[in-house]
Design an enzyme around this catalytic site. Structure first.
Site, short mmCIF file in Angstrom:
data_model
loop_
_atom_site.label_atom_id
_atom_site.label_comp_id
_atom_site.label_asym_id
_atom_site.label_seq_id
_atom_site.Cartn_x
_atom_site.Cartn_y
_atom_site.Cartn_z
N CYS A 142 0.84 -1.19 0.00
CA CYS A 142 0.00 0.00 0.00
C CYS A 142 0.88 1.24 0.00
CB CYS A 142 -0.95 0.07 1.19
SG CYS A 142 -2.06 -1.31 1.29
N ARG A 187 4.03 -0.38 -4.71
CA ARG A 187 3.74 -0.86 -3.35
C ARG A 187 2.42 -1.64 -3.29
NH1 ARG A 187 6.82 1.66 0.48
NH2 ARG A 187 5.32 1.08 2.07
N LYS A 201 6.36 -4.25 -3.96
CA LYS A 201 7.79 -4.01 -3.79
C LYS A 201 8.21 -4.10 -2.33
CE LYS A 201 11.82 -2.58 -5.31
NZ LYS A 201 12.60 -3.62 -5.99
N GLU A 242 8.99 -14.61 -10.70
CA GLU A 242 8.17 -13.49 -10.28
C GLU A 242 7.67 -12.64 -11.43
OE1 GLU A 242 9.93 -10.66 -7.52
OE2 GLU A 242 11.89 -10.97 -8.38
N TRP A 273 -2.61 -2.91 -1.70
CA TRP A 273 -2.25 -4.32 -1.84
C TRP A 273 -3.07 -5.03 -0.76
CZ3 TRP A 273 -0.23 -8.41 0.95
CH2 TRP A 273 0.29 -9.48 0.20
N LYS A 325 13.94 -14.50 -10.26
CA LYS A 325 13.60 -13.45 -11.24
C LYS A 325 12.60 -13.99 -12.26
CE LYS A 325 14.60 -10.74 -9.59
NZ LYS A 325 15.32 -10.40 -8.41
N ASN A 349 -1.65 2.59 5.58
CA ASN A 349 -0.74 1.51 5.17
C ASN A 349 -0.33 0.77 6.45
OD1 ASN A 349 2.78 1.54 4.23
ND2 ASN A 349 1.34 -0.12 4.14
N GLY A 350 -0.56 -0.55 6.46
CA GLY A 350 -0.22 -1.34 7.65
C GLY A 350 -1.36 -2.29 7.97
N HIS A 397 19.45 -36.59 -6.40
CA HIS A 397 18.79 -37.07 -5.19
C HIS A 397 17.29 -36.82 -5.25
CE1 HIS A 397 22.61 -38.03 -3.32
NE2 HIS A 397 23.06 -36.90 -3.85
N GLU A 443 18.84 -16.90 -7.48
CA GLU A 443 18.38 -15.55 -7.82
C GLU A 443 17.81 -15.52 -9.25
OE1 GLU A 443 17.49 -13.04 -6.36
OE2 GLU A 443 17.62 -11.40 -7.79
O1 M6R Z 1 13.02 -4.60 0.52
P1 M6R Z 1 13.62 -5.94 0.82
O2 M6R Z 1 15.01 -6.08 0.26
O3 M6R Z 1 13.58 -6.29 2.27
O4 M6R Z 1 12.71 -6.98 0.06
C1 M6R Z 1 12.94 -8.35 0.20
C2 M6R Z 1 12.17 -9.15 -0.83
O5 M6R Z 1 10.79 -8.92 -0.68
C3 M6R Z 1 12.57 -8.77 -2.26
O6 M6R Z 1 13.93 -8.94 -2.46
C4 M6R Z 1 11.79 -9.65 -3.27
O7 M6R Z 1 12.18 -10.97 -3.17
C5 M6R Z 1 12.00 -9.10 -4.68
N1 M6R Z 1 10.73 -8.91 -5.32
C6 M6R Z 1 12.78 -10.00 -5.55
O8 M6R Z 1 12.96 -9.49 -6.83
#
Ligand code: M6R
Length: 603
Positions: free
Chosen positions: A2, A27, A598, A488, A74, A485, A100-101, A504, A481
């Protein structure tokens, strides 16, 4: 999760609010709304969907007013819908609130208010705030008293903006556990969930501590937890507006991938120089502290956790101190063994990730020294930690983290070198890594320049439903990683596995035509991973190899050679591009993938 924005000033508010919301859309983007104070009445416009959708229903000619609040959501409590979109109001339309929260005791409050005869229109936790304010307003006939009594009743986290015709020319603001910045511009005062939303208007920001509140009109009055007036100084943030533009790129993610060499350079500027010890301004650890250190935890979520895994390898190799990397949501609930001989490092781009902050608080309670690595100045995590080391990646807007990741990796490796220098060990490796970190921005430029090759590979993969990423050591960390990517932003299922672990179990999933990414950047284990790739190839898999070694495989992406401790910074780039181009080919919204936000400010 949010985004909120507010404006009190001399200009029309609507366009400023919408612009702010667009910057905050990362957000949350399932519904959006605005509320204006207009001729002593509150006017609310809100809708399900993205801000572009809200914009269509805004009649700018009739939405006049110089005070307003806005929200992009969100969903946590209640489905994405017009009814659940913010702002929320009480039934007498005295108060409009964006939040927000999470209000943890909202059900209890809601039930009490229903018993008192109040009614609710939404399934949200937020709606209790305006209704509670109305309850207290009816009781005391005083808006400020209603606001303060309401804040006292709320449990959970919030950044709240309230407007009311009973208090014209004013926005009431409160913060506890959710981010909020206030900026004083030439034509008014701006409030937002984060700096980029209002950087266009000012560089001078006020940051509220948890429990603080403010009355914002043509001036600013701040209050502490006990509602006593307090003084606050503003801080200047030197971000440029360019940093939040797409600068001609189709998407923020593509722009941010391209910005990576600069992000790394800026992060390490003043910290690393060859033939000089690593130094962090205003931060030092002494030799005896490090010699007595028994354990280091690196705690983070998602991509930041993957950066932590690279940090573990660097610290263990250079300093010979055992490091455990943990996902914050697990760490906080499993009673980890921590004492004064433990150092805990928390990595968070946003500095607002709820689980990471909770894990940090736990480490503090147990007596450990805490270090935050964050990209956002004055974010919550930086205020909780004993020390903060900042990445200077600039604002990262795409939900998929790219430039923040490589900056985190660079910074934590620099920190590992720093500790080894204080301990006076691993001198030649430290020097090699320092030189490598200095060379990296140029080498990253070379990897980025092969964008077309990555696009061609992506085209071949668009219709895949399962992909595999394998490697050993840091190459496995890159695999994790790369796989994240892809998942997501392209919604293609993928697995990252340590290459030696495939047989395994997961090798059972390899079928004729399955695509497997192999990553080989460590010459010491190159042959081992190559054998594992042969194993999947002989079961019909198609291999795409990312390597800095001279290896013969049908599809190879060559990257420059560098010490494997820092090779993730190069090897991740082709994987970022491939995920990006696959998502583009599929016509997906790369910057705002479904179900994600985000900044994950709820646990
Ligand atoms: O703001 P942060 O680095 O704490 O966020 C952590 C994760 O939510 C963030 O890295 C998330 O995995 C990304 N969307 C990955 O691309």
């Amino acid at each position: 999760m949010c985004g909120i924005v507010g404006y009190v000033g001399k200009k029309e508010a609507v366009s400023k609010l919408v612009k702010g919301l667009k910057t905050l859309e990362y957000r949350g983007y399932d519904s959006a709304g605005i509320a204006l104070l207009q001729s002593e009445k509150i006017v609310v416009v809100k809708d399900k969907g993205r801000i572009a959708n809200l914009e269509k229903s805004l009649d700018y000619n009739n939405l006049k007013g110089t005070i307003g609040i806005a929200h992009t959501r969100w969903a946590t409590h209640g489905v994405p819908s017009k009814e659940n979109a913010h702002p929320h109001m009480d039934q007498n339309k005295h108060f409009a609130v964006v939040h927000n929260g999470i209000i943890e005791n909202y059900l209890e409050l809601k039930n009490q208010l229903i018993k008192e005869g109040f009614s609710f229109q939404s399934e949200t936790d937020t709606e209790v705030i305006p209704v509670l304010m109305e309850y207290y307003y009816q009781k005391y006939q005083d808006v400020m008293q209603a606001f303060q009594c309401t804040l006292k009743d709320l449990r959970g986290s919030y950044a709240i903006l309230v407007i009311s015709p009973l208090l014209p020319n004013t926005i009431l603001v409160a913060k506890k556990g959710s981010p909020l910045v206030i900026g004083k511009g030439n034509d008014g005062i701006y409030i937002a969930s984060d700096i980029p939303a209002i950087i266009e208007y000012t560089k001078d920001f006020y940051f509220l501590e948890d429990g603080e509140s403010a009355i914002i009109s043509d001036s600013l009055t701040f209050y502490n937890h006990d509602f006593q007036k307090i003084d606050k100084n503003s801080k200047t943030i030197e971000w440029e507006i360019d940093a939040i533009d797409k600068n001609g790129f189709d998407d923020y993610m593509l722009k941010e991938i391209h910005e990576q060499p600069e992000a790394l350079k800026n992060t390490l500027n003043g910290i690393i120089s060859f033939n000089q010890p690593v130094q962090f301004v205003g931060f030092a650890l002494n030799k005896s502290y490090l010699e007595n250190l028994k354990h280091i935890y690196i705690v983070a979520c998602g991509t930041a956790m993957h950066a932590g895994l690279v940090g573990k390898l660097a610290i263990e190799k250079l300093c010979r101190i055992p490091v455990t990397v943990e996902v914050a949501s697990e760490f906080r609930y499993r009673d980890p063994i921590i004492d004064q001989s433990t150092l805990c490092i928390f990595i968070s781009q946003s500095g607002e990730t709820a689980d990471t902050i909770a894990a940090l608080k736990l480490a503090h309670e147990k007596g450990a020294k805490t270090i935050a690595i964050s990209n956002v100045f004055e974010s919550s995590i930086t205020r909780e930690a004993d020390h903060t080391l900042y990445t200077h990646a600039g604002p990262e807007i795409a939900v998929a983290s790219t430039k923040a990741y490589i900056s985190q990796v660079g910074l934590i490796v620099a920190f590992a070198i720093y500790m080894s220098e204080v301990l006076e060990i691993s001198v030649s490796l430290s020097n090699e890594l320092k030189k490598g970190l200095i060379d990296l921005p140029n080498l990253m430029g070379i990897v980025i320049s092969h964008e077309d090759q990555y696009k061609k590979i992506a085209k071949k993969l668009v219709n895949e439903t399962d992909l595999f990423y394998i490697g050993r050591g840091n190459d496995y960390h890159i695999a994790m990683e790369g796989s994240l990517k892809l998942k997501e932003i392209s919604y293609i299922h993928s697995e990252a596995y340590p290459a030696g672990e495939l047989k395994h179990g997961p090798i059972a999933l390899i079928d004729k035509g399955t695509f497997v990414f192999g990553i080989i950047t460590d010459p010491n284990i190159a042959e081992k991973t190559l054998s594992n790739l042969e194993e999947v190839k002989s079961r019909g898999a198609n291999i795409i190899l990312i390597t800095n070694q001279n290896l013969k495989v049908e599809h190879v992406i060559n990257i420059p050679n560098i010490n494997p401790i820092i090779s993730p910074i190069l090897a991740i780039i082709p994987l970022q591009f491939i995920a990006y181009f696959i998502a583009k080919e599929k016509g997906l919204d790369v910057d705002k993938p479904r179900n994600l936000a985000k900044s994950v400010t709820v646990e």
